[in-house]
Design a protein around this motif. Structure first.
Motif, PDB file in Angstrom:
ATOM      1  N   ALA A   1      18.317  -9.740  19.970  1.00  0.00           N
ATOM      2  CA  ALA A   1      18.996 -11.012  20.212  1.00  0.00           C
ATOM      3  C   ALA A   1      18.113 -11.953  21.018  1.00  0.00           C
ATOM      4  CB  ALA A   1      20.307 -10.769  20.952  1.00  0.00           C
TER       5      ALA A   1
ATOM      6  N   LEU B   1      16.864 -14.393  18.263  1.00  0.00           N
ATOM      7  CA  LEU B   1      17.906 -15.418  18.303  1.00  0.00           C
ATOM      8  C   LEU B   1      17.861 -16.256  19.570  1.00  0.00           C
ATOM      9  CD1 LEU B   1      20.842 -13.215  16.959  1.00  0.00           C
ATOM     10  CD2 LEU B   1      19.421 -14.826  15.673  1.00  0.00           C
TER      11      LEU B   1
ATOM     12  N   ALA C   1      18.444 -15.534  22.561  1.00  0.00           N
ATOM     13  CA  ALA C   1      19.537 -15.271  23.512  1.00  0.00           C
ATOM     14  C   ALA C   1      18.918 -14.737  24.790  1.00  0.00           C
ATOM     15  CB  ALA C   1      20.526 -14.275  22.921  1.00  0.00           C
TER      16      ALA C   1
ATOM     17  N   THR D   1      26.090 -13.551  20.718  1.00  0.00           N
ATOM     18  CA  THR D   1      25.352 -13.004  19.583  1.00  0.00           C
ATOM     19  C   THR D   1      25.494 -11.502  19.422  1.00  0.00           C
ATOM     20  OG1 THR D   1      23.355 -12.862  20.943  1.00  0.00           O
ATOM     21  CG2 THR D   1      23.639 -14.856  19.629  1.00  0.00           C
TER      22      THR D   1
END
Length: 504
Positions: free
Chosen positions: A423, A427, A429, A438
């Motif tokens: 993540a 992503l 995060a 997420t």
């Protein structure tokens, strides 16, 4: 079946309406809350004391059911302090100055005119753990108070390691609670590991009760106390306590293994062993240790202050000496929110003596009295000792090196360290708030109470920074402070449920 423990005030009604205005509402009946409630009542205030447990004392003075067992001070420190506070509380309740409601959880705090509105609900699971008649809130209720003293306490801070989700692994505080509250051993062969002086009473209590403590592992090097001799010397009682624990452990032939951690817990359906390792000052593994057979592992890495209630009201926070999120208070325990005082672990973890001293100051100030100068001096001295303690027993900076990609970090939602890594890298995060959206880390039953600190630590390590105040705020803010039924939420009926505190 439910009833008040004292005649002061009227119980909140089952339809959610309030039952009059208290001068001071104290939330929590541990060391800080007891001291605050007694002090405020003895200063002439009408006090409401609410506690989620069935009897006073909090975790520090947790004891067997008073209805079925006589007082047993064995295994307790400062029991005379507790007995005195309990007796004074009962006297204040008999005098009509305190309304004391047990098994009552505060799930929401709100501003209400010139004071505050406290929405309460019966503690979830109380029917299971209570052994005597229930007292306190029989139904959801609403209470009003002009001033608040929040003493919510703290819970065990946990760091994940491979296998920590096996049956037989529990928090060090959980092992102590089972023993002190119910006389139940966590296991017959127990590993106690983590950091901090709290490990000593846990291990000594288990050994005294008949368990074999097969390993007592301290990640830090206690010789670092040499850097804090003045602060330690001013706390003679604590030095005596440490000596007592050392003597009890020596009688049971339990040796303290310093700079040692549990890096893996082994077993299939339950714990069968723990793998130990030696670490350096930052927590990096520098040597493999033995695999120790065990049927229980008690882990303790300090404590996390429970801040849902003060954060609901917007109190200012800071990073404490141990890296926890704490509430900022002034010398009279006032928070940044007018009328809100905070005492105990929520202002910084420092032990029961500090909590009592802060409660004495907060209770007096909330009642409009001048706190005693000696109590304020006690707060300063105990805080200095707490700062030294946290310097000696820090959370190892490199603890994330002990985990593998398959290690669960959020047990409720089964989020692994590998999930957090993906993540973060794939992503973007990079903080707990983004990781929650997420990966669902922190969105399970515990709402991040167990995994919040660990999630923040893993993400901070992945991004090459330290854990920040914002990281911990992301896992500390919760819309509800305790479990509450949908029926209670549906029953809120607007104007009839929004009574306000009038100007005094």
């Amino acid at each position: 079946m439910a009833e008040r423990t004292g005649p002061g005030g009227r119980a909140g009604s089952g339809d959610g309406r309030s039952a009059g205005v208290h001068d001071v509402a104290v939330v929590g009946a541990g060391p800080a809350g007891l001291a605050a409630a007694v002090t405020a009542a003895e200063a002439g205030s009408r006090v409401l004391l609410l506690d989620a447990a069935g009897q006073n004392g909090g975790q520090y003075w947790r004891h067997r059911d008073e209805a079925a067992h006589a007082d047993d001070p064995r295994g307790h420190h400062d029991w005379a302090v507790f007995a005195d506070l309990r007796a004074r509380l009962r006297a204040a309740a008999d005098a009509g100055l305190v309304e004391h409601r047990t098994w009552t959880s505060v799930w929401l705090l709100e501003r209400a005119g010139e004071g505050f509105r406290l929405r309460t609900t019966p503690t979830v699971g109380r029917e299971v753990i209570a052994t005597g008649p229930l007292t306190g809130g029989a139904a959801p209720a609403t209470h009003l108070a002009r001033r608040l003293v929040l003493c919510p306490g703290a819970y065990d801070r946990q760091l994940p390691v491979p296998g920590w989700d096996l049956p037989g692994v529990l928090a060090a505080g959980g092992a102590q609670a089972l023993l002190k509250g119910h006389g139940v051993l966590a296991g017959r062969r127990v590993v106690v590991a983590g950091t901090g002086p709290f490990l000593l009473p846990v291990a000594a209590g288990l050994a005294d009760a008949g368990a074999r403590v097969v390993a007592l592992c301290e990640a830090a090097d206690p010789s670092r106390w040499a850097r804090h001799l003045p602060a330690a010397a001013r706390q003679g009682a604590k030095l005596l306590q440490a000596g007592e624990y050392a003597a009890r452990l020596a009688r049971h032939r339990v040796r303290l293994r310093t700079r040692t951690v549990v890096t893996e817990i082994l077993g299939e359906d339950r714990v069968t062993a723990a793998r130990l390792a030696t670490v350096d000052a930052r927590g990096r593994v520098v040597g493999e240790g033995p695999v120790v057979p065990a049927d229980a592992v008690a882990l303790g890495w300090g404590f996390t202050p429970q801040l849902e209630l003060p954060l609901m009201l917007g109190t200012e926070t800071a990073l404490g000496a141990d890296g926890s999120l704490v509430v900022r208070v002034d010398p009279e325990q006032r928070s940044s929110v007018s009328g809100v005082y905070v005492a105990g672990e929520a202002t910084g973890v420092g032990g029961a003596s500090l909590a009592v001293a802060e409660g004495l100051v907060a209770g007096a100030a909330a009642a409009g009295a001048r706190p005693a100068a000696r109590h304020r001096r006690q707060v300063l001295a105990h805080r200095a000792f707490a700062r030294a303690m946290h310097d000696v027993y820090p959370v190892p900076a490199a603890w994330t090196g002990w985990i593998t990609p398959r290690t669960l970090v959020c047990r409720c939602e089964e989020v692994t360290a590998g999930d957090l890594r993906r993540a973060c890298h794939d992503l973007a995060a990079e903080d707990p708030r983004e990781a929650r959206s997420t990966t669902r880390a922190g969105m399970g039953r515990c709402q991040g109470r167990v995994c919040g600190y660990a999630t923040a630590g893993v993400l901070a390590g992945l991004t090459g920074r330290g854990v920040t105040e914002e990281d911990l705020l992301a896992t500390g803010r919760r819309p509800l402070a305790a479990p509450v039924t949908l029926g209670t939420l549906a029953a809120l009926d607007g104007a009839a449920d929004d009574e306000e505190v009038p100007t005094a």
